[in-house]
Write an enzyme that holds these catalytic residues in place. Sequence first.
Site, PDB file in Angstrom:
ATOM      1  N   HIS B  82      27.088   1.062  54.966  1.00  0.00           N
ATOM      2  CA  HIS B  82      26.302  -0.204  54.336  1.00  0.00           C
ATOM      3  C   HIS B  82      27.465  -1.362  53.382  1.00  0.00           C
ATOM      4  CE1 HIS B  82      23.467  -2.559  52.436  1.00  0.00           C
ATOM      5  NE2 HIS B  82      24.163  -2.979  51.536  1.00  0.00           N
ATOM      6  N   ASP B 161      11.405  -1.926  45.867  1.00  0.00           N
ATOM      7  CA  ASP B 161      12.596  -3.052  46.118  1.00  0.00           C
ATOM      8  C   ASP B 161      11.916  -4.294  46.968  1.00  0.00           C
ATOM      9  OD1 ASP B 161      15.171  -4.116  46.922  1.00  0.00           O
ATOM     10  OD2 ASP B 161      15.154  -3.883  48.439  1.00  0.00           O
ATOM     11  N   ARG B 168      12.745 -12.241  42.817  1.00  0.00           N
ATOM     12  CA  ARG B 168      13.712 -11.973  42.510  1.00  0.00           C
ATOM     13  C   ARG B 168      14.316 -13.709  43.519  1.00  0.00           C
ATOM     14  NH1 ARG B 168      17.410  -8.001  44.206  1.00  0.00           N
ATOM     15  NH2 ARG B 168      19.095  -9.007  43.030  1.00  0.00           N
ATOM     16  N   SER B 183      18.934  -2.307  44.120  1.00  0.00           N
ATOM     17  CA  SER B 183      18.295  -2.341  45.799  1.00  0.00           C
ATOM     18  C   SER B 183      18.609  -2.128  47.074  1.00  0.00           C
ATOM     19  CB  SER B 183      18.277  -4.183  45.860  1.00  0.00           C
ATOM     20  OG  SER B 183      16.955  -4.484  46.747  1.00  0.00           O
ATOM     21  N   LYS B 187      16.966   2.335  49.058  1.00  0.00           N
ATOM     22  CA  LYS B 187      16.764   1.877  50.328  1.00  0.00           C
ATOM     23  C   LYS B 187      17.798   3.108  50.776  1.00  0.00           C
ATOM     24  CE  LYS B 187      17.366  -2.589  50.801  1.00  0.00           C
ATOM     25  NZ  LYS B 187      17.003  -3.849  51.200  1.00  0.00           N
TER      26      LYS B 187
END
Lengths: 435, 435
Positions: B82, B161, B168, B183, B187
Amino acid sequence: MNVVELIRKKRDGNPLSKVEIEFLVSSYTENKIPDYQFSSFLMASYLKGMNAEETSALTNVMLNSGIVINLNDITGKKIDKHSTGGVGDKTSLIIAPIAAAAGVIVPMISGRGLGHTGGTLDKLESIPGFKTDLNLSEYKRVLKKCGVVLIGQTKNIAPADKSIYALRDVTGTVESIPLITASIMSKKLAEGVDGLVLDVKTGNGAFMRTTKASVELADSLINTAKAFNKKVVALITDMNQPLGNYIGNWLEVYESIKILKGKIVSGDLYQLCITLSGTMIYLGGKVSSVKEGIKLSESLIRNGKAFDKFVEVVKRQGGDINYLLQPEKYPKPKFVIDVSSAKDGYIKEINTYSIGMAALELGAGRLKKEDIIDPVAGIIFNVKIGDKIKKGDRIATVHSNSKLKSEIAVNKIVDSITYSKSKVNKPKLIKRIIT
Amino acid sequence: MNVVELIRKKRDGNPLSKVEIEFLVSSYTENKIPDYQFSSFLMASYLKGMNAEETSALTNVMLNSGIVINLNDITGKKIDKHSTGGVGDKTSLIIAPIAAAAGVIVPMISGRGLGHTGGTLDKLESIPGFKTDLNLSEYKRVLKKCGVVLIGQTKNIAPADKSIYALRDVTGTVESIPLITASIMSKKLAEGVDGLVLDVKTGNGAFMRTTKASVELADSLINTAKAFNKKVVALITDMNQPLGNYIGNWLEVYESIKILKGKIVSGDLYQLCITLSGTMIYLGGKVSSVKEGIKLSESLIRNGKAFDKFVEVVKRQGGDINYLLQPEKYPKPKFVIDVSSAKDGYIKEINTYSIGMAALELGAGRLKKEDIIDPVAGIIFNVKIGDKIKKGDRIATVHSNSKLKSEIAVNKIVDSITYSKSKVNKPKLIKRIIT
């Protein structure tokens, strides 16, 4: 202007400009900003604070969300008092007629009971026939003729406060000094007053429990009042025990009558009332010092003019004055139960919040908005911190129309008192005067 | 449990229990708590933070708001990467096939472009026919046969999320380390991975501009991954200039092909790719050190297996592989405009955010959700910090189908570069590796 950018600005601890605050609040009250953005802004403001300019700007936009009453056609200085709320605080009922008897114009807009604290409107409405929901022209007519009027907030006064307060209540953003300041001052400034006496309570029966927080709130209220060119004096006063000896709506009117008739001329309630009315009379320009104002207040009680003024305003607002003249004729509660001390000793502490809640549960206040108030319900609380008590002494008397509620209240009262074997000093009533 | 009490608890800086966080988040996602209460809670969390236990609890309830993919029927370690996002960051396209060629299972769920940063899905979709919206059984089938799959988030993965992020975004509560952590991790954990390589960008083209903030985020991500028993390594990498030389969707696929074919074997993009894939191969248990993983990555590029794997996965997901094999046949933009340097000197700083925004405005990204991406739009950015430049040297080439947009981009690129007369050191690419 971008709402998210303004939220971020406040979140990062940067002050917002007057224009930015006006944009946010007026957009919110016009339903152009959703609740979820405004609540995020409120929490950021709660945690990052607001400076004096921001607080004034917030007050200003909330004030101008509704009508601002113009009292220029009534000659004389218009002075009001605001209390942050406590248990047994019936000073408004007493000082408004005293100040009016001295020639000060007293346009007083009060609230209902909130949580453990009583509300002036609920107390006044225990007088049969008394109307607190006058419209604007009735309000001005009574004020003009009588020099004093006692009503509730109308929906066209600071409507922004109403919607913002409702949102604060459900988003954990109530106990914020700038937000409280704007809420109080927007309503008071809308009355069209020239000056304001603030009674900021501190202690275990107040919303501000520490002197530090109370002084902070007082400073913020004073700064804001001054920004609007209002005369202002704040008193920080003790709320670690009920004020006076009567708690409950009619019971408090009853005690007010006793003070106004000169039957009680000492004790915390008497002292606070003459100080508050003395300060109002001073701000109203009728004397040249608070001390003289206090003296005048005492003489207006002695010569009966203060009580006469109370009778007059009650009459003009539709109240049955027979109960003021002969209070012993007022309906009696079904149950009158004495609470005796189980111990010897000096009264050390009183859980004032708990006493307030006991009175509320007896029917003197509302747990839910739709609860109906029982005007006779309440507590006569006989003891003060520092008193020497013997086992079996009567410490309180519970008035109620429900036996079960009485028993619950009796237990609450017993539990709320802490004793000491050694002598205890009485708390100072007026802790500070801030101008 | 009382929502306002929980908001107040967080507001006052007290950590919430796992059960309290689960109550708040699951009530919110089930529409039992209104947006305005949840946004107040988010702002309180933003300003008061969350500890590691709270962050894990938040991740856990968000993860379990949707399906958690079970990949147990596919043998081998499942490792993903990620990135927190940057300009020109096309590493996913390169490292996923490299790691898969080494035998690691790579289930990669990516996102779309966000603000100035590009998105892996948008890049992949510039290959005609490429399908990123596979359903769960197609996803597993491709992964099983090919060892790698590249898809977008489906709506049944961590739906909490999605709703929390949307709130947000409009309430000024995006840049919060615990909220970002939950968040990302909710995922990634839903993919069913065994391990994760994190590329946390830092610099003027990243969401975290300082190394301090990036390390804080990396620590939070690592703690959370470990709380879920996942293997994890985080790299803090420089984002003070675009990564590689190509920015824009097809342009980045083109540069990825060049790397995978071994036509670029130096520079920041190459170095970062082999380090990331090397780390994935190490976490996947195929080698005994990251160093060996890097070596293996280089040989998989040299022997063509990495490129073959890329071609295979594109083919399995419906993409037209002719453009991979003959990228010069890809449609050309109407306008190709060189940007020349107006000065002599060393490149000192590049406003990477501004370069990202220039590419976005050319059509490589979306300003609004409904904007359509132009796959050929973008920038070839030829210079790096520390390069010695002569007046007239080509610093960039703009690709676009709009003359006006090209001109705006050219100006933005010129303005984004700061020169120095004296020599400038190149920034360190990999600033830190945290395990």
